[in-house]
Scaffold this active site. Structure first.
Site, mmCIF file in Angstrom:
data_model
loop_
_atom_site.group_PDB
_atom_site.id
_atom_site.type_symbol
_atom_site.label_atom_id
_atom_site.label_comp_id
_atom_site.label_asym_id
_atom_site.label_seq_id
_atom_site.Cartn_x
_atom_site.Cartn_y
_atom_site.Cartn_z
ATOM 1 C CE LYS A 220 -1.414 -1.972 3.511
ATOM 2 N NZ LYS A 220 -1.843 -2.175 5.111
ATOM 3 N N GLY B 252 1.610 0.130 12.320
ATOM 4 C CA GLY B 252 1.179 1.568 11.837
ATOM 5 C C GLY B 252 1.758 2.368 12.782
ATOM 6 N N GLY C 6 3.427 -4.479 10.375
ATOM 7 C CA GLY C 6 3.089 -5.717 10.455
ATOM 8 C C GLY C 6 3.527 -7.053 9.688
HETATM 9 P P1 ADP Z 1 3.367 -3.842 6.419
HETATM 10 O O1 ADP Z 1 2.112 -4.548 7.096
HETATM 11 O O2 ADP Z 1 4.535 -4.024 6.897
HETATM 12 O O3 ADP Z 1 3.141 -2.218 6.646
HETATM 13 P P2 ADP Z 1 2.206 -3.821 3.706
HETATM 14 O O4 ADP Z 1 0.968 -4.423 4.461
HETATM 15 O O5 ADP Z 1 2.379 -2.518 3.114
HETATM 16 O O6 ADP Z 1 3.474 -4.116 4.863
HETATM 17 O O7 ADP Z 1 2.712 -5.189 2.558
HETATM 18 C C1 ADP Z 1 2.742 -6.221 2.868
HETATM 19 C C2 ADP Z 1 2.396 -6.922 1.641
HETATM 20 O O8 ADP Z 1 2.939 -6.687 0.496
HETATM 21 C C3 ADP Z 1 2.641 -8.578 1.852
HETATM 22 O O9 ADP Z 1 1.423 -9.151 1.913
HETATM 23 C C4 ADP Z 1 3.524 -8.740 0.578
HETATM 24 O O10 ADP Z 1 2.984 -10.185 0.021
HETATM 25 C C5 ADP Z 1 3.089 -7.663 -0.449
HETATM 26 N N1 ADP Z 1 3.892 -7.718 -1.629
HETATM 27 C C6 ADP Z 1 5.319 -7.264 -1.447
HETATM 28 N N2 ADP Z 1 5.835 -7.253 -2.677
HETATM 29 C C7 ADP Z 1 4.785 -7.581 -3.514
HETATM 30 C C8 ADP Z 1 4.814 -7.647 -5.136
HETATM 31 N N3 ADP Z 1 5.818 -7.528 -5.692
HETATM 32 N N4 ADP Z 1 3.585 -8.169 -5.505
HETATM 33 C C9 ADP Z 1 2.504 -8.191 -4.804
HETATM 34 N N5 ADP Z 1 2.555 -8.046 -3.173
HETATM 35 C C10 ADP Z 1 3.673 -7.746 -2.731
HETATM 36 MG MG MG Z 2 0.313 -5.006 6.316
#
Ligand code: ADP
Ligand code: MG
Length: 382
Positions: free
Chosen positions: A200, A364, A343
């Site tokens: 995101k 977050g 997360g």
């Molecule tokens: P966080 O929870 O650490 O803030 P996010 O929720 O922003 O992280 O992103 C995590 C998700 O991004 C994971 O489910 C991962 O599979 C996905 N992701 C990472 N790289 C890719 C990619 N190239 N294509 C699709 N999904 C991806």
């Molecule tokens: Mg996440």
């Protein structure tokens, strides 16, 4: 800001806002990390002979069907087991049962009230910091301790609301630990390198903007990279792109030329690695390639501080966790001071098996703290 050990707790009714928001499936707790992280503060309050009233949220409550599966009842049993101490669960968030239970408390007793977000069912009272419920919860105790770091970025009734209505208030040991470990990122030793990935962008735009100002370099992987690659003119096929964030990406690329480092090769769904100018219209990229790992590692090895948010590939699938795992290995071997927030990022780094700096449980909240250097629920404790 006061800490729990600044107060004399003996015989006092101490409200502890914990984060007991554990993942539950079919009545089974899948991961009890959050319960374990809450123990230190609760045990301290037991040792000091307080009367302990615990509040926590669990999941989200939008409709009636959400209530039962998000009850804290099974969490209460798990908490009691971990504490080796009785925990009385009150299946209400307010009312005469709550009052009676609290009136009858003896020193060292613990009660856990029902999920604070039950108050969201009618009028989202918890999540919009309804004045009445915050004041009511504050009236239940003598001292309020916030130990739920993961929700400190939200102005909810059980965080900001209670704090605004009680005089004696402070942080617990988990919040203290998080703040202490996140601090090096607030005043980073340079070069300060951000590793950003995940899916995101939109939600993270204000935070990314802040962090980009501070950082010397930002290495971008994950799905996030494809919005930036597309914004700089590459064809990315079916790779995840956030169309509405393209303008933001373009703006950042222009403003921070040289600071933003994008992948040069990627791993496609088929398993093939290609350079970013070779991505076909019908292909989808799911990880960074080995050449990108080499480029990123040059920056990482020079870094004196790293903040990492966002997995660099679709790490849930072992085939596309390679980039993330390699970066973990490099950080671990070179012992680069690193803070991991988010997360999924925390899960990905733990899954790699490498020891990577400090892993925040704050999701977050850790991102917002690093960007803004304070959080609404902490401000309310001052
Ligand atoms: P966080 O929870 O650490 O803030 P996010 O929720 O922003 O992280 O992103 C995590 C998700 O991004 C994971 O489910 C991962 O599979 C996905 N992701 C990472 N790289 C890719 C990619 N190239 N294509 C699709 N999904 C991806
Ligand atoms: Mg996440």
């Amino acid at each position: 800001m006061k800490r729990i050990d600044d107060f004399s707790l003996k015989g006092k009714k101490v409200i502890i806002r914990c984060d007991l928001n554990v993942p539950i499936k079919n009545g089974v707790i899948l991961d009890d990390t959050r319960i374990k992280e809450s123990l230190k503060t609760i045990k301290y309050a037991i040792r000091k002979s307080a009367k302990i009233i615990i509040l926590s949220h669990l999941g989200r409550i939008k409709e009636k069907e959400d209530l039962e599966k998000n009850s804290l009842e099974i969490v209460s049993s798990a908490l009691a087991k971990s504490l080796k101490h009785k925990v009385t669960f009150i299946p209400d968030t307010k009312g005469k049962n709550v009052k009676q239970a609290i009136d009858n408390m003896k020193n060292k007793d613990i009660i856990l009230l029902e999920n604070t977000r039950y108050e969201d069912l009618k009028g989202r009272k918890e999540s919009t910091n309804d004045k009445k419920i915050g004041k009511y919860w504050a009236s239940l105790g003598d001292i309020y301790i916030n130990d739920a770091f993961a929700v400190c970025h939200r102005a909810h009734a059980s965080s900001v609301g209670i704090a605004e209505n009680i005089e004696n208030k402070g942080i617990g040991f988990l919040v203290e630990k998080e703040l202490k470990n996140l601090k090096p990122v607030l005043t980073p030793k340079r070069p300060f390198v951000l590793i950003i990935g995940g899916a995101k962008i939109k939600d993270k735009i204000p935070i990314l903007t802040k962090l980009l100002e501070k950082a010397d370099y930002m290495l971008i992987g994950g799905a996030m990279a494809f919005t930036f690659l597309k914004a700089s003119g590459f064809k990315v096929g079916h790779s995840l792109v956030e169309e509405e964030s393209l303008d933001f990406a373009r703006e950042m690329l222009e403003k921070y030329e040289g600071k933003i480092i994008l992948p040069i090769d990627v791993v496609l769904e088929s398993g093939k690695t290609v350079f970013v100018n070779e991505i076909k219209d019908d292909s989808k990229a799911l990880d960074i390639g080995s050449q990108t790992v080499k480029v990123f590692s040059m920056y990482i090895k020079e870094a004196k501080t790293i903040f990492w948010n966002g997995p660099l590939g679709l790490f849930e699938d072992e085939k596309f966790a390679v980039g993330t795992n390699k970066i973990c290995e490099i950080i671990s071997k070179e012992k680069i001071p690193t803070v991991v927030g988010g997360g999924d990022t925390a899960s990905a780094v733990i899954k790699s098996g490498f020891k990577v700096g400090y892993i925040s449980t704050g999701g977050g909240a850790s991102l917002e703290y690093v960007a803004y250097e304070t959080l609404p629920a902490l401000e309310a404790l001052k």
